[in-house]
Design an enzyme around this catalytic site. Sequence first.
Site, mmCIF file in Angstrom:
data_model
loop_
_atom_site.group_PDB
_atom_site.id
_atom_site.type_symbol
_atom_site.label_atom_id
_atom_site.label_comp_id
_atom_site.label_asym_id
_atom_site.label_seq_id
_atom_site.Cartn_x
_atom_site.Cartn_y
_atom_site.Cartn_z
ATOM 1 N N ARG A 1 -36.796 -14.027 23.344
ATOM 2 C CA ARG A 1 -37.905 -13.075 23.216
ATOM 3 C C ARG A 1 -37.642 -12.111 22.067
ATOM 4 O O ARG A 1 -36.512 -11.651 21.868
ATOM 5 C CB ARG A 1 -38.103 -12.309 24.522
ATOM 6 C CG ARG A 1 -38.559 -13.242 25.637
ATOM 7 C CD ARG A 1 -39.020 -12.500 26.882
ATOM 8 N NE ARG A 1 -39.198 -13.440 27.974
ATOM 9 C CZ ARG A 1 -40.286 -14.178 28.186
ATOM 10 N NH1 ARG A 1 -41.332 -14.044 27.376
ATOM 11 N NH2 ARG A 1 -40.350 -15.019 29.200
ATOM 12 N N ASP A 2 -38.714 -11.821 21.323
ATOM 13 C CA ASP A 2 -38.623 -10.840 20.240
ATOM 14 C C ASP A 2 -38.371 -9.458 20.836
ATOM 15 O O ASP A 2 -38.956 -9.087 21.849
ATOM 16 C CB ASP A 2 -39.915 -10.841 19.419
ATOM 17 C CG ASP A 2 -39.735 -10.137 18.081
ATOM 18 O OD1 ASP A 2 -39.793 -10.829 17.042
ATOM 19 O OD2 ASP A 2 -39.544 -8.890 18.066
ATOM 20 N N ILE A 3 -37.512 -8.684 20.204
ATOM 21 C CA ILE A 3 -37.135 -7.368 20.722
ATOM 22 C C ILE A 3 -38.288 -6.357 20.599
ATOM 23 O O ILE A 3 -38.336 -5.381 21.331
ATOM 24 C CB ILE A 3 -35.857 -6.869 20.001
ATOM 25 C CG1 ILE A 3 -35.087 -5.889 20.857
ATOM 26 C CG2 ILE A 3 -36.153 -6.309 18.623
ATOM 27 C CD1 ILE A 3 -33.667 -5.613 20.370
ATOM 28 N N ASN B 1 -42.291 -16.244 8.333
ATOM 29 C CA ASN B 1 -42.295 -15.457 7.109
ATOM 30 C C ASN B 1 -41.119 -15.911 6.251
ATOM 31 O O ASN B 1 -40.017 -16.130 6.769
ATOM 32 C CB ASN B 1 -42.146 -13.967 7.442
ATOM 33 C CG ASN B 1 -43.296 -13.474 8.314
ATOM 34 O OD1 ASN B 1 -44.455 -13.769 8.045
ATOM 35 N ND2 ASN B 1 -42.982 -12.739 9.368
ATOM 36 N N HIS C 1 -36.842 -18.558 11.284
ATOM 37 C CA HIS C 1 -37.364 -18.408 12.644
ATOM 38 C C HIS C 1 -38.870 -18.580 12.641
ATOM 39 O O HIS C 1 -39.540 -18.212 11.689
ATOM 40 C CB HIS C 1 -36.993 -17.051 13.251
ATOM 41 C CG HIS C 1 -37.340 -15.872 12.381
ATOM 42 N ND1 HIS C 1 -36.571 -15.516 11.301
ATOM 43 C CD2 HIS C 1 -38.354 -14.996 12.426
ATOM 44 C CE1 HIS C 1 -37.094 -14.449 10.716
ATOM 45 N NE2 HIS C 1 -38.202 -14.117 11.373
HETATM 46 P P1 5GP Z 1 -39.488 -11.451 10.351
HETATM 47 O O1 5GP Z 1 -40.149 -10.217 9.810
HETATM 48 O O2 5GP Z 1 -38.177 -11.713 9.700
HETATM 49 O O3 5GP Z 1 -40.408 -12.632 10.354
HETATM 50 O O4 5GP Z 1 -39.244 -11.163 11.895
HETATM 51 C C1 5GP Z 1 -38.041 -10.729 12.435
HETATM 52 C C2 5GP Z 1 -38.281 -10.479 13.906
HETATM 53 O O5 5GP Z 1 -37.036 -10.325 14.520
HETATM 54 C C3 5GP Z 1 -39.100 -9.203 14.198
HETATM 55 O O6 5GP Z 1 -40.265 -9.549 14.925
HETATM 56 C C4 5GP Z 1 -38.137 -8.337 14.997
HETATM 57 O O7 5GP Z 1 -38.767 -7.623 16.038
HETATM 58 C C5 5GP Z 1 -37.148 -9.366 15.538
HETATM 59 N N1 5GP Z 1 -35.811 -8.840 15.749
HETATM 60 C C6 5GP Z 1 -35.077 -8.077 14.880
HETATM 61 N N2 5GP Z 1 -33.875 -7.792 15.416
HETATM 62 C C7 5GP Z 1 -33.849 -8.388 16.637
HETATM 63 C C8 5GP Z 1 -32.860 -8.458 17.665
HETATM 64 O O8 5GP Z 1 -31.765 -7.908 17.566
HETATM 65 N N3 5GP Z 1 -33.184 -9.164 18.781
HETATM 66 C C9 5GP Z 1 -34.387 -9.794 18.926
HETATM 67 N N4 5GP Z 1 -34.606 -10.452 20.063
HETATM 68 N N5 5GP Z 1 -35.345 -9.752 17.973
HETATM 69 C C10 5GP Z 1 -35.071 -9.049 16.848
#
Ligand code: 5GP
Length: 124
Positions: free
Chosen positions: A33-35, A95, A108
């Site tokens: 799950r996203d944080i 992204n 991801h």
């Molecule tokens: P991006 O902008 O790289 O596509 O998305 C990165 C995602 O990683 C974001 O939606 C952010 O909330 C999530 N994220 C960042 N740090 C953590 C973490 O430590 N744990 C989890 N579960 N998600 C994270």
Amino acid sequence: MPAYDDSNIFARILRGEIPNDTVLETEHTLVFRDIRPQAPVHVLVIPKGAYVSYDDFAAHASEAEIVDFHRAIAKVTRELGVALEGGLGFRAITNAGPDGVQEVPHFHMHILGGRPMGRMVQPG
Ligand code: 5GP
């Protein structure tokens, strides 16, 4: 392609250095799950291998990794009730790089659902 930086947060999650809320784990893929969830369902699907972005993964991952990754998406969307088989759908977003506004440099796929997701891209 920038070099993979193994100090990124998802590499640390894969090494078990920081906790995560795992939804599914397979041989080559982890779903958690996203944080900072942006929707009632918001999970991240990542390969266990060291790939910076989707284009890196698509070009360099093995067929086994690529199949495993996509089958994990099929399984998890069903299990979370957002697959079209029994659900109302979802949005899959990845992204890449500065223009894609990628925060974490480990490939991801975001899976978002549980509500109508609105327009795909906001102006600006
Ligand atoms: P991006 O902008 O790289 O596509 O998305 C990165 C995602 O990683 C974001 O939606 C952010 O909330 C999530 N994220 C960042 N740090 C953590 C973490 O430590 N744990 C989890 N579960 N998600 C994270």
